[in-house]
Scaffold this motif. Structure first.
Motif, PDB file in Angstrom:
ATOM      1  N   UNK A   1       0.799  -1.178   0.126  1.00  0.00           N
ATOM      2  CA  UNK A   1       0.096  -0.014   0.006  1.00  0.00           C
ATOM      3  C   UNK A   1       0.904   1.301  -0.054  1.00  0.00           C
ATOM      4  N   UNK A   2       0.569   2.409  -0.644  1.00  0.00           N
ATOM      5  CA  UNK A   2       0.977   3.636  -0.356  1.00  0.00           C
ATOM      6  C   UNK A   2       0.773   4.195   0.865  1.00  0.00           C
ATOM      7  N   UNK A   3       1.765   4.648   1.602  1.00  0.00           N
ATOM      8  CA  UNK A   3       1.344   5.012   2.955  1.00  0.00           C
ATOM      9  C   UNK A   3       0.709   6.123   3.224  1.00  0.00           C
ATOM     10  N   UNK A   4       0.570   7.060   1.855  1.00  0.00           N
ATOM     11  CA  UNK A   4      -0.115   8.285   1.761  1.00  0.00           C
ATOM     12  C   UNK A   4      -1.579   7.980   1.371  1.00  0.00           C
TER      13      UNK A   4
ATOM     14  N   UNK B   1      -6.707   4.849   2.657  1.00  0.00           N
ATOM     15  CA  UNK B   1      -7.085   3.691   3.338  1.00  0.00           C
ATOM     16  C   UNK B   1      -6.184   2.830   3.960  1.00  0.00           C
ATOM     17  N   UNK B   2      -4.900   3.741   4.398  1.00  0.00           N
ATOM     18  CA  UNK B   2      -3.730   3.386   5.006  1.00  0.00           C
ATOM     19  C   UNK B   2      -3.885   3.534   6.533  1.00  0.00           C
ATOM     20  N   UNK B   3      -4.204   2.783   7.449  1.00  0.00           N
ATOM     21  CA  UNK B   3      -4.634   2.656   8.741  1.00  0.00           C
ATOM     22  C   UNK B   3      -4.003   1.660   9.585  1.00  0.00           C
TER      23      UNK B   3
ATOM     24  N   UNK C   1       1.707   4.604  14.967  1.00  0.00           N
ATOM     25  CA  UNK C   1       2.195   4.255  13.632  1.00  0.00           C
ATOM     26  C   UNK C   1       1.434   4.629  12.731  1.00  0.00           C
ATOM     27  N   UNK C   2       0.487   4.354  12.558  1.00  0.00           N
ATOM     28  CA  UNK C   2      -0.376   4.813  11.374  1.00  0.00           C
ATOM     29  C   UNK C   2      -0.689   6.270  11.279  1.00  0.00           C
TER      30      UNK C   2
END
Length: 276
Positions: A136-139, A142-144, A203-204
């Motif tokens: 996943x792209x961390x930006x 849906x990054x959680x 972290x998220x």
């Protein structure tokens, strides 16, 4: 190696200068930097093609052509992209030159020759560059914490090693993993399966905040980027722990410590980032 913020900087500088231009001619002086297809086919297929846009995926850059084909590039350790006038002094290790219809040249140089290009057709599956294996792209929205816990929560590996796994999170390297863990107050050697719910939540939150912060700090004008030959990443004055082993922690004053985790160096504060 340039990480997500630096690659984003390169894209933001290069794209406005090449978008809408046509590749009139391409010269490759070091054939091995063209990983796929052959160097001659690469040059033949992109010649006469108009550049529509440029994008980033993890640490990869992509140049999208009008016919749907895409040029994929990984800078690796020392790769550099420049848009220059034809009379701009040629760097010693320049391996690819694309002459553009606007009168400028898109040049790729690489001292260590680890950088690679791939050219894929519009309907061609990418089984070459490795970009299809990225996580996943961390930006992304849906990054959680749930995603992080689901992918790392059962691993016994140190969380530092986990953050470097490009198949789970794309774009984080040695520099920003240290910075992220410092911000989240997590010891880099902590086993991922021992992190608490609050750790995953921190972290998220901190991962995208940290990356966006350094994207902002890396901002540079096209003129200054060219003058520095694309090597003046401006993150160094803002790094809190990476490269600062033996110095006082910026938060508590404790001496920052360097250790090696999974073969990679890591710097942390033993007071702010206590091991559980």
């Amino acid at each position: 190696m340039p990480e997500l913020p630096e690659i984003e900087t390169v894209k933001s500088i290069i794209e406005p200068q090449i978008r809408g231009t046509t590749i009139k001619n391409t010269v490759v002086s070091q054939a091995k930097v063209i990983a796929y297809p052959t160097s001659s086919e690469f040059c033949e297929r992109i010649t006469g093609k108009k550049i529509i846009s440029m994008s980033r995926r993890g640490k990869f850059l992509m140049i999208h052509l009008e016919n749907g084909d895409r040029i994929i590039l990984h800078l690796r350790m020392t790769g550099c992209l420049l848009v220059t006038p034809p009379d701009f002094p040629m760097q010693k290790h320049t391996h690819v030159i694309m002459q553009l219809s606007c009168g400028m040249e898109l040049r790729f140089s690489d001292t260590r020759r680890f950088g690679r290009f791939w050219l894929l057709k519009s309907d061609e599956k990418d089984g070459y560059s490795g970009i299809d294996k990225l996580g996943i792209e961390p930006l992304n929205a849906d990054f959680n914490a749930e995603y992080l816990r689901g992918r790392f929560g059962k691993r016994k590996k140190a969380i530092k090693e986990c953050l470097l796994d490009q198949s789970v999170i794309a774009g984080i390297g040695n520099i920003y993993s240290d910075e992220i863990l410092f911000r989240a107050k997590i010891n880099p050697s902590t086993a991922a399966n021992s992190l608490t719910e609050k750790d995953w939540e921190r972290l998220a939150i901190e991962i995208p905040i940290c990356l966006r912060y350094f994207i902002e700090k890396n901002k540079i004008t096209q003129k200054d980027y060219l003058a520095a030959k694309g090597q003046d990443y401006r993150n160094t004055p803002f790094l809190q722990v990476y490269g600062h082993a033996g110095e006082p922690c910026p938060c508590c004053g404790e001496t920052l410590v360097r250790t090696v985790i999974g073969g990679r160096s890591s710097v942390y504060c033993p007071n702010c980032q206590k091991k559980p």
